[in-house]
Motif scaffolding. Structure first.
Motif, short mmCIF file in Angstrom:
data_model
loop_
_atom_site.label_atom_id
_atom_site.label_comp_id
_atom_site.label_asym_id
_atom_site.label_seq_id
_atom_site.Cartn_x
_atom_site.Cartn_y
_atom_site.Cartn_z
N ALA A 43 0.83 -1.21 0.00
CA ALA A 43 0.00 0.00 0.00
C ALA A 43 0.86 1.25 0.00
CB ALA A 43 -0.93 -0.02 1.21
N GLU A 44 1.94 1.22 0.77
CA GLU A 44 2.82 2.38 0.81
C GLU A 44 3.51 2.59 -0.54
OE1 GLU A 44 4.47 5.69 2.62
OE2 GLU A 44 2.89 4.32 3.32
N VAL A 45 3.93 1.51 -1.18
CA VAL A 45 4.58 1.63 -2.50
C VAL A 45 3.59 2.19 -3.53
CG1 VAL A 45 5.59 0.31 -4.39
CG2 VAL A 45 6.30 -0.13 -2.03
N GLN A 68 3.83 5.55 -5.63
CA GLN A 68 3.80 5.56 -7.09
C GLN A 68 2.79 6.60 -7.59
OE1 GLN A 68 3.00 1.53 -8.22
NE2 GLN A 68 5.18 0.92 -8.13
N HIS A 69 1.62 6.65 -6.96
CA HIS A 69 0.62 7.66 -7.35
C HIS A 69 1.14 9.07 -7.13
CE1 HIS A 69 -2.43 4.79 -8.40
NE2 HIS A 69 -2.51 4.27 -7.15
N ARG A 70 1.82 9.26 -5.97
CA ARG A 70 2.34 10.60 -5.72
C ARG A 70 3.45 10.95 -6.72
NH1 ARG A 70 1.48 9.19 -0.23
NH2 ARG A 70 3.64 8.42 -0.02
N LEU A 71 4.23 9.95 -7.11
CA LEU A 71 5.30 10.19 -8.09
C LEU A 71 4.70 10.54 -9.48
CD1 LEU A 71 8.30 10.20 -8.73
CD2 LEU A 71 8.15 7.73 -9.19
N ALA A 72 3.65 9.82 -9.85
CA ALA A 72 3.01 10.12 -11.15
C ALA A 72 2.41 11.52 -11.16
CB ALA A 72 1.94 9.06 -11.45
N ALA A 73 1.77 11.89 -10.04
CA ALA A 73 1.18 13.22 -9.96
C ALA A 73 2.26 14.29 -10.03
CB ALA A 73 0.36 13.36 -8.69
N THR A 74 3.37 14.02 -9.33
CA THR A 74 4.47 14.98 -9.35
C THR A 74 5.06 15.09 -10.75
OG1 THR A 74 4.97 14.47 -7.05
CG2 THR A 74 6.70 15.55 -8.33
#
Length: 423
Positions: A335-337, A341-347
């Motif tokens: 879940a943390e990964v 990943q979602h935060r990285l894609a948004a960034t």
């Protein structure tokens, strides 16, 4: 005496005897104490001969007195009597003998003997011979027992018989001596010294039956008391009966009231010791059994605990808990990964939207305006200011923005180019 003699001018015997007699006759009268050991008085003789002996040493002196003086003694003198005599030394020239010419003889009574014993008691006590700290304990079971007593006496029988009844394997080194009279002290001293030097003798017993004060006088002798105190072997005193208390009892390491008590004191009772061993063995067995029972109950208690009754169950339960925790950890990590990943894609999307290529795609450009004071950065077309023209050229994937002042009349222009990535 005059000048010394020489081999050429020797003295005759008579001269030497007379000169010795002259020297001895110059001595004054003296009082002497001792013990009568021999009386020689013939019925019709005018002179009687006696032998006076030192009770504490093998030393004697010849006495001469008138027969009338000897016959008038009350009670009559006998061998072994303690006396005090007054006389003058005399040397008989004809025989070359020395004697003490006595003119008064006093028998030492019981009261006088007791007074002398008491004075000696005080002296020995002051010197520390009665100190309990000096006394030694005889061994529990001696290797050999030294016995000093009279020949074929009741005291010897009592000591031997009682000791052998209590411990049949006991061994004795018996020394028979005179236990009263003028020769008692020297013989006891010799026997005591012999037994004290014997390495096999572990304890020495001095034994004698009961008797009067005069009979036990040898065991209150000063020389004997000091010899017993100096012995390296423990000494047991068994003199007389219970009321008797010669000085030897106070100096010896152990005092027994009778010879029978000495026989019981020097060796243990084999029957009592055997019974004591059985008792100790029973106590040891009961103690060991009690300890084994306590340990057995403790083992039963420990064995009944859940950890030992079911040792696999707790491990299985712990294994299940580990599996559950491992699954929870795996889900938490996934879940943390995923969230990262979602935060990285948004960034990344934000970065792409804010990048230079996207800005250019939307019709913006970054240009540099040249002025008289040097180049300046223009962040957008609107920033170029009035009177400027913007020309954009794309070549080899790079964007060139050209800003020039509006000087058509003069036909002059200044061009500043800054490549930008088309992407």
């Amino acid at each position: 005496m005059t000048s010394p003699t020489s081999p050429e001018e020797p003295w005759p015997v008579r001269t030497v005897s007379r000169k010795i007699a002259d020297w001895i006759h110059r001595l004054g009268a003296i009082w002497v104490e001792g013990q009568i050991t021999q009386i020689s008085a013939r019925p019709r003789a005018a002179t009687a001969f006696l032998t006076l002996r030192d009770p504490s040493a093998d030393v004697s002196l010849t006495l001469t007195c008138s027969s009338t003086l000897l016959r008038n003694m009350d009670p009559p003198l006998t061998d072994g009597s303690r006396v005090v005599v007054h006389g003058k030394p005399s040397f008989y020239v004809g025989r070359g003998t020395l004697s003490l010419r006595v003119d008064e003889i006093r028998a030492v009574g019981v009261g006088e003997l007791l007074a002398r014993i008491e004075r000696l008691r005080q002296l020995l006590r002051a010197e520390g011979l009665f100190d309990p700290a000096r006394k030694r304990e005889p061994p529990f079971l001696p290797n050999r027992i030294g016995l000093v007593t009279g020949r074929a006496s009741a005291a010897e029988h009592d000591v031997l018989s009682n000791a052998r009844l209590r411990w049949p394997a006991v061994r004795f080194a018996v020394r028979n001596v005179a236990v009263q009279g003028s020769t008692a002290v020297p013989q006891i001293l010799d026997a005591l010294d012999e037994l004290d030097r014997d390495p096999d003798v572990d304890v020495i017993v001095l034994a004698r039956g009961g008797g009067s004060v005069e009979d036990l006088l040898a065991f209150s002798d000063e020389a004997l008391c000091r010899a017993v105190s100096a012995c390296s072997t423990p000494v047991v005193s068994a003199i007389g009966h219970e009321p008797d208390s010669p000085l030897l009892d106070h100096v010896a390491d152990v005092r027994c009231s009778t010879p029978t008590g000495a026989g019981k004191r020097v060796v243990p009772d084999v029957a009592e010791e055997t019974q004591r061993i059985h008792q100790f063995r029973d106590r040891a067995r009961r103690a060991l059994q009690g300890w084994v029972e306590r340990e057995r109950r403790w083992l039963d208690t420990v064995r009944s605990r859940p950890a030992l009754a079911d040792p696999i169950g707790p491990l299985e339960r712990r294994a299940e808990q580990i599996d559950v925790l491992r699954e929870r950890s795996r889900r938490a990590v996934l879940a943390e990964v995923s969230a990262e990943q979602h935060r990285l894609a948004a960034t990344r999307s934000r970065l792409t939207a804010l990048g230079p290529a996207a800005t250019l795609t939307r019709g913006y450009a970054i240009v540099q305006r040249m002025s008289e004071h040097g180049p300046s950065v223009v962040r957008s077309v609107d920033d170029a200011g009035p009177g400027t023209r913007l020309r954009v050229r794309v070549s080899d994937g790079s964007v060139y923005a050209v800003v020039s002042p509006d000087r058509e009349e003069s036909g002059e222009s200044q061009i500043a180019e800054e490549p930008r990535s088309a992407s």
